[in-house]
Design a protein around this motif. Sequence first.
Motif: not given
Length: 290
Positions: A104-111
């Motif tokens: 979830t951290g990688i996905a949110a940070a990429y956004g």
Amino acid sequence: MTTETLSLPMSTSGLQSRKKRRQANLAIAGHALMIVMSLFAVFPVYWMLVSSLRAENHIFDTALWPDAASLDNYAYALSAIPIWRMLWNTLVVSAAVTFIQLLTGIAAAYGFARWRFRFDKFVYALIGLTWLVPIQVVMIPNYLLVARMGLLDSLPALILPHFASAFAIMLLTQSMRAFPKEVLEAARMDGAGSWRTLWEVIVPNLRGIIASLAILIFISTWNEYFWPLLLSRSAENTVIQIGIQMFITQEGTSWGPLMAASSLASLPILLIYVVLQRQVIQSFMKSGIR
């Protein structure tokens, strides 16, 4: 004239030798200070191990090593509580929370790092504010939510409130914003979409930061106590920290078995530190919170 000319190199060499001696003395003093500080840090762990080998009637002896070392405390602890089951539960919960928070951290940070949308800074600030909220504030609402879902006294209940980490999102967002834009443009020109760019370009190049973050999340989850204490009802569905607390009763504290159980609980973390020493140190340096 000749005497003055020869005295200059001699004085310069003398200054250099004094400088080297001063540097050597500072290095010796620094190493001596680190050795003393290391002893202060390691001694509690050593005393825990030594106390776990003492007999119950010698638990408060001050000798650095027991006269008759015994594994009776370990045998009692293993028979009193299901330590291996608790260690397995702790490992499952810690690994699951680490994986989910990284995902979830990688996905949110990429956004946050790749796109700009309305109120993006406000949303990012709200996520940062959640990191400042103590867990005790949201513990009761989370408990009511888990209870209504019928998940009390289960491992999913220990994992559910940890699906996202504000610290992971913030750390990864800053790392992705510093990622070279030229590399992303080259990936886009090669026909890579957002999903492929994330997992084939960005994530492999941030594996050092991701590994450091994973170590921090794993250790933090392994040492968590209050949330499992609130949810646990049976020894088979709880973690090792609650098992250690079971040796503290109204009748008194069984110090020997408690130290034995604490030693077994600390062993996986110590092994992680020995195997991944460089990554553990880098994780604390990059996080800036220890």
